[in-house]
Design an enzyme around this catalytic site. Sequence first.
Site, PDB file in Angstrom:
ATOM      1  N   GLU A 174      -7.970  10.218  67.121  1.00 44.26           N
ATOM      2  CA  GLU A 174      -9.276   9.851  66.563  1.00 44.26           C
ATOM      3  C   GLU A 174     -10.101   8.997  67.526  1.00 44.26           C
ATOM      4  O   GLU A 174     -11.287   9.229  67.709  1.00 44.26           O
ATOM      5  CB  GLU A 174      -9.051   9.098  65.250  1.00 44.26           C
ATOM      6  CG  GLU A 174     -10.335   8.547  64.646  1.00 44.26           C
ATOM      7  CD  GLU A 174     -10.106   7.774  63.360  1.00 44.26           C
ATOM      8  OE1 GLU A 174      -8.959   7.709  62.880  1.00 44.26           O
ATOM      9  OE2 GLU A 174     -11.105   7.239  62.838  1.00 44.26           O
ATOM     10  N   GLU A 214     -11.869   1.111  52.327  1.00 40.16           N
ATOM     11  CA  GLU A 214     -12.887   2.105  52.673  1.00 40.16           C
ATOM     12  C   GLU A 214     -13.325   2.920  51.455  1.00 40.16           C
ATOM     13  O   GLU A 214     -13.429   4.140  51.505  1.00 40.16           O
ATOM     14  CB  GLU A 214     -12.358   3.028  53.781  1.00 40.16           C
ATOM     15  CG  GLU A 214     -12.002   2.251  55.054  1.00 40.16           C
ATOM     16  CD  GLU A 214     -11.555   3.129  56.218  1.00 40.16           C
ATOM     17  OE1 GLU A 214     -11.020   4.223  55.973  1.00 40.16           O
ATOM     18  OE2 GLU A 214     -11.738   2.698  57.369  1.00 40.16           O
ATOM     19  N   ASP A 222      -7.495  -0.527  64.216  1.00 40.84           N
ATOM     20  CA  ASP A 222      -7.456   0.869  63.800  1.00 40.84           C
ATOM     21  C   ASP A 222      -7.174   1.821  64.960  1.00 40.84           C
ATOM     22  O   ASP A 222      -8.095   2.456  65.467  1.00 40.84           O
ATOM     23  CB  ASP A 222      -8.797   1.238  63.146  1.00 40.84           C
ATOM     24  CG  ASP A 222      -8.697   2.505  62.335  1.00 40.84           C
ATOM     25  OD1 ASP A 222      -7.576   3.015  62.180  1.00 40.84           O
ATOM     26  OD2 ASP A 222      -9.746   2.979  61.852  1.00 40.84           O
TER      27      ASP A 222
HETATM   28  O1  GCW Z   1      -9.558   4.920  61.125  1.00 39.36           O
HETATM   29  C1  GCW Z   1      -9.890   5.154  59.840  1.00 39.36           C
HETATM   30  C2  GCW Z   1     -10.401   6.535  59.860  1.00 39.36           C
HETATM   31  C3  GCW Z   1     -10.485   7.111  58.491  1.00 39.36           C
HETATM   32  C4  GCW Z   1      -9.120   6.972  57.847  1.00 39.36           C
HETATM   33  C5  GCW Z   1      -8.740   5.505  57.828  1.00 39.36           C
HETATM   34  C6  GCW Z   1      -7.383   5.268  57.221  1.00 39.36           C
HETATM   35  C7  GCW Z   1      -8.099   8.427  56.271  1.00 39.36           C
HETATM   36  O2  GCW Z   1     -11.638   6.544  60.499  1.00 39.36           O
HETATM   37  O3  GCW Z   1     -10.868   8.439  58.593  1.00 39.36           O
HETATM   38  O4  GCW Z   1      -9.099   7.513  56.561  1.00 39.36           O
HETATM   39  O5  GCW Z   1      -8.709   5.020  59.119  1.00 39.36           O
HETATM   40  O6  GCW Z   1      -6.444   5.144  57.976  1.00 39.36           O
HETATM   41  O7  GCW Z   1      -7.284   5.193  56.008  1.00 39.36           O
END
Ligand code: GCW
Length: 705
Positions: free
Chosen positions: A396, A294, A368
Amino acid sequence: MFKHFFAWMLASSLVLSVHAQNGYDLWLNYYPVQATAQKEYSNLLSSIQLDDTNPTQRIILREFEIAVRKMLNQSIVQQSNASIQLKKEGHSSLANLPAEGYILSHHYHKKKPVVTIYANDDAGLLYGSFRLLKELQTGGYRSQEKDIIDYPSIQYRVLNHWDNLDRSVERGYAGISLWNWHTLPDIIEPRYIDYARANASIGINTVALTNVNANALVLTPQYLEKVKALADALRPYNIRVVLTARFSAPIEIGGLKTADPLEPAVQDWWKKKTAEIYEYVPDFAGYLVKANSEGQPGPQDYQRTHADGANLLAAAVAPFNGIVMWRAFVYSNETPEDRFKQAYNEFKPLDGSFAENVLVQVKNGPIDFQPREPFHPLFGAMPKTPLMMEFQLTQEYLGMATHAAYLAPMYKEVLEMPTYRPDANATVARIVTGEQDKHTLSAIAGVANIGNDVNWTGHPLSQANWYAYGRLAWNPQLSSEEIIEEWIDQTYLLSQEATDILAGLLLNSREVLFKYMTPLGLHHIMGWSHHFGPAPWIDNMHRADWTSVYYHKADSTGIGFDRTASGSNALAQYAQEIQQLYGDKNTIDENFLLWFHRVNWEFKLKNGKTVWENLCFRYEEGVQEMQQLLNDFLSIQNEFGKEEGKHIEQLLRLQLKEAQWWRDACLAYFQSKNQRPWPSGFTPPPHNVDYYKEIQAKLKFVPGI
Ligand code: GCW
């Protein structure tokens, strides 16, 4: 539990009026003891013997003082031959007791109860003390004949705070960060201490202070001074600090031209930087790293591997016995491969090439933190590497801080799965504890749901997830049921009946949420970027793997992601037995159906109804069951403090409203794709899909981004 120990009837009128519950005290309320237990408790808690020159034992003394004052309205004195004794010798089982473990030994001396807490280290004394206080509060305390012996199954029990230096919290829904970087190091807020107490009471012993999307500034002297102040405050509670390392720090704050892990100047920079950190924080636990994911920098920027990157930092912390927690949460939109498979593809070949003080941190599932995921295929696939679990406490993808969802059942579901690598004994839990592959290093992480809200977690009932995570990190064998009972007993002053109702409500809550959000194994269909609310229509963002349609693939013919051999074959990343378990759409646990199979809308599930009918009725069931959770709460609301009861009621009503929103929006969307008639007896959503799209489009300023 043994509610008769509490004067709950008396106290609910007396205490709660004085003690307006705002949730700040978490599960450390130490409610007054019932009259019948008063004498015994009073004797037992009259005196304590410990070494108050030791910082941890001073803290234990303070905790007993707080507890005894609140439970009995008396004080506890320090003296020899006391009724509570802390000892590091004198018990035959000490020789085999692991670090941080304790023994509670009960006996009578001149007809008075005495409890000796034995441990080999101060941490064990601390945990043993909290255990005794818990037993006393929950009515579990008996002048036992048998000793209680307990010790942690996992070495590093970590909270990951995704907290930024500006005090925003990524995916945080409970206010801003606890860490007031601006006033550190000069001001040690009482909150830091109460946070440490809460963690100590459940055995959390490591805290990553900063976001994995890291800022290199935290490694500069200006911030290290602040980190030191926090580490000093947390240390007596047996909590060690971890910092997130930004891989490009040598460039950003070190003035180097590269962060290539094989470059001697880079290695040297990390060694010096690390030595500097240890000057500030001598028991610094080590680094946590998110790399090449990311948009974060990492070793692959220099055509090096994750192992090269991890080993660079591992070499720097090794002289100080530090560790590196290297995250496996990697995926790239540029890679033409099912996102599900990418972490495995990347990391499995590296098994055996990590330094011995590296742990690879793997999320519970392959995508995720969805309401339900199959376990991550990396568990079981890297026997030569200690793998640590990463759970997410902050919700989240589970309704943020407005949805009650007790997550222990979700954590347990994953921990108990057999990986079949090599056999049914090899559960995810045994891989994480290190038992399976005989690793001495073991760790588990939970992404914190904590902020500076007065009740810490935004939703009062979400405190249970912090509690449950700590308890499971200590002992993954505990059941969701026993944990929730313990939590309720220490958090609220309820009758046994209300306790049972609240426990039932919470134990069902995640399953209910799963039904109204992502039934049948739908996943990643939440709002774009902020992940709030339903948005299965997201299809046009710059990354395919951040859209919803990528995951559900619904069209006029069917729905679901084919991850069998006819599709992406992600299933092949699992052992044969798991492939069999999930590989057949006719026999698969239907909660995972759309994770692994694409089925046409007419496909019949086990109940003889089509997938379309099932989707409709499961969403509907989710809403109905949510209504039931609300009703359950309303039936016990009068046992809560007025404000707190109202707060929870409002939250549950909001959750119900949002459950309805999920049902209607998702079904309106899927129906717009398949154009099928609504099943008979089913109430269609009141609006068409555009209406729901519009709600999402107008959502601005969602928290936690
Ligand atoms: O799910 C995603 C989140 C990000 C997060 C990432 C991760 C900290 O949307 O916000 O970043 O996972 O776990 O690295």
